[in-house]
Design a protein around this motif. Sequence first.
Motif, PDB file in Angstrom:
ATOM      1  N   LYS A 116      71.001  15.720 -21.482  1.00 31.57           N
ATOM      2  CA  LYS A 116      70.621  15.052 -22.740  1.00 31.57           C
ATOM      3  C   LYS A 116      70.286  16.070 -23.824  1.00 31.57           C
ATOM      4  O   LYS A 116      70.760  15.968 -24.957  1.00 31.57           O
ATOM      5  CB  LYS A 116      69.405  14.132 -22.500  1.00 31.57           C
ATOM      6  N   SER A 117      69.469  17.064 -23.450  1.00 33.74           N
ATOM      7  CA  SER A 117      69.093  18.079 -24.447  1.00 33.74           C
ATOM      8  C   SER A 117      70.313  18.904 -24.844  1.00 33.74           C
ATOM      9  O   SER A 117      70.440  19.306 -26.005  1.00 33.74           O
ATOM     10  CB  SER A 117      68.002  18.998 -23.894  1.00 33.74           C
ATOM     11  N   THR A 118      71.196  19.123 -23.881  1.00 34.59           N
ATOM     12  CA  THR A 118      72.422  19.869 -24.182  1.00 34.59           C
ATOM     13  C   THR A 118      73.247  19.129 -25.239  1.00 34.59           C
ATOM     14  O   THR A 118      73.723  19.730 -26.204  1.00 34.59           O
ATOM     15  CB  THR A 118      73.249  20.055 -22.887  1.00 34.59           C
ATOM     16  N   MET A 147      65.705  13.923 -32.030  1.00 30.78           N
ATOM     17  CA  MET A 147      64.363  13.968 -31.455  1.00 30.78           C
ATOM     18  C   MET A 147      64.484  14.053 -29.937  1.00 30.78           C
ATOM     19  O   MET A 147      65.103  13.199 -29.310  1.00 30.78           O
ATOM     20  CB  MET A 147      63.571  12.728 -31.881  1.00 30.78           C
ATOM     21  N   ASP A 148      63.909  15.118 -29.362  1.00 32.13           N
ATOM     22  CA  ASP A 148      64.025  15.325 -27.923  1.00 32.13           C
ATOM     23  C   ASP A 148      62.677  15.066 -27.256  1.00 32.13           C
ATOM     24  O   ASP A 148      61.790  15.921 -27.279  1.00 32.13           O
ATOM     25  CB  ASP A 148      64.512  16.751 -27.627  1.00 32.13           C
ATOM     26  N   GLU A 149      62.512  13.883 -26.718  1.00 36.75           N
ATOM     27  CA  GLU A 149      61.257  13.447 -26.091  1.00 36.75           C
ATOM     28  C   GLU A 149      60.041  13.751 -26.965  1.00 36.75           C
ATOM     29  O   GLU A 149      59.063  14.341 -26.488  1.00 36.75           O
ATOM     30  CB  GLU A 149      61.102  14.108 -24.720  1.00 36.75           C
ATOM     31  N   PRO A 150      60.077  13.324 -28.223  1.00 32.48           N
ATOM     32  CA  PRO A 150      59.009  13.731 -29.141  1.00 32.48           C
ATOM     33  C   PRO A 150      57.647  13.165 -28.768  1.00 32.48           C
ATOM     34  O   PRO A 150      56.627  13.755 -29.107  1.00 32.48           O
ATOM     35  CB  PRO A 150      59.472  13.173 -30.493  1.00 32.48           C
TER      36      PRO A 150
END
Length: 295
Positions: A50-52, A176-179
């Motif tokens: 996901k972050s990738t 937004m990555d797990e903000p």
Amino acid sequence: MTGKYILEVEGASQQYFDQSEKSFQVLNNINLQIREGEFVTIVGPTGCGKSTLLRMILGSERPSAGNVLMDQKPILKPDRNRGVVFQKYSLFDNLTVRQNVRIGLELENFSIFGNLLNTVFPGWKYEEYSTLVDEYLERVGLLQHGDKYPYQLSGGMRQRVAIAQAMIMKPKVLLMDEPFGALDAGTKDQMHAFMLEQWQQTGQTILFVTHDLEEAVYLGTRVIVLSQYYQGANGAKIVKDFNTPWPHPRDQSVKEEELFQDMIKTIRNQGLNSNYLLNQEEFDLSHADAIQLAS
Ligand SMILES: Nc1ncnc2c1ncn2[C@@H]1O[C@H](COP(=O)(O)OP(=O)(O)OP(=O)(O)O)[C@@H](O)[C@H]1O
Ligand SMILES: [Mg+2]
């Protein structure tokens, strides 16, 4: 929401190398189109990429194959069209809230020309920036806290500073990555209301990665599930992609609805269940438009 695609991921794959220099596939031929104004939430097992995917859209890394486009142009590096907020580490500890929010504007003018102007007219743009910074601090409800340092703030406040820091650059797309991953339930609810309000005011396109399925279904106009647990897997694909049916502004009461709970169950039992997915043929969908989940 307008009709055109603002983001297009075309056959994008990503490969990395492990400690023994062996390559492994993280994302496998992802096809995804996102319309302007969508609020897309992305869930999936830990380590699935996901972050990738988010970093490829940000432009901080390039896919090993395929393309990522914004407004029909390839994304080659990060630029001010795309802002980003991480779970932590978005803020500089040694800068005040005000300085943190203003840093993007400062850096943008950090050029030979900007430096020259600073030398000749010290403080040029100072007033303009200060007004803008205060406007954004007001927007995130932190005007009274502008001179504090991040360590003096609660987790929710820190994330609001990070959001102001990203939003002041007026990006068309917010990543937004797990903000809110580290926040307690009550603070999370407040942040959800705040985020939806900001999204509706700005008309931004948002891509939001989370582990929290309730958060994904409540916030998203569209939910995407990424997974590498399917037959013949060679990296993750999108295994589910659907629109959520409740118009925004939604209030918390939708969470009590049967359909809301069913949607979470479907994601858990199909999108995230490796036993189920391992019995599925390889996914090869073009995710141009999410399907409407039948009610
Ligand atoms: N720069 C890198 N070099 C090598 N491997 C990497 C690199 N970045 C990520 N990985 C690996 O790629 C896979 C996908 O990582 P990624 O961080 O995108 O997953 P994720 O879905 O965001 O996971 P999480 O839910 O835990 O945040 C993981 O196995 C991770 O260890
Ligand atoms: Mg991640």
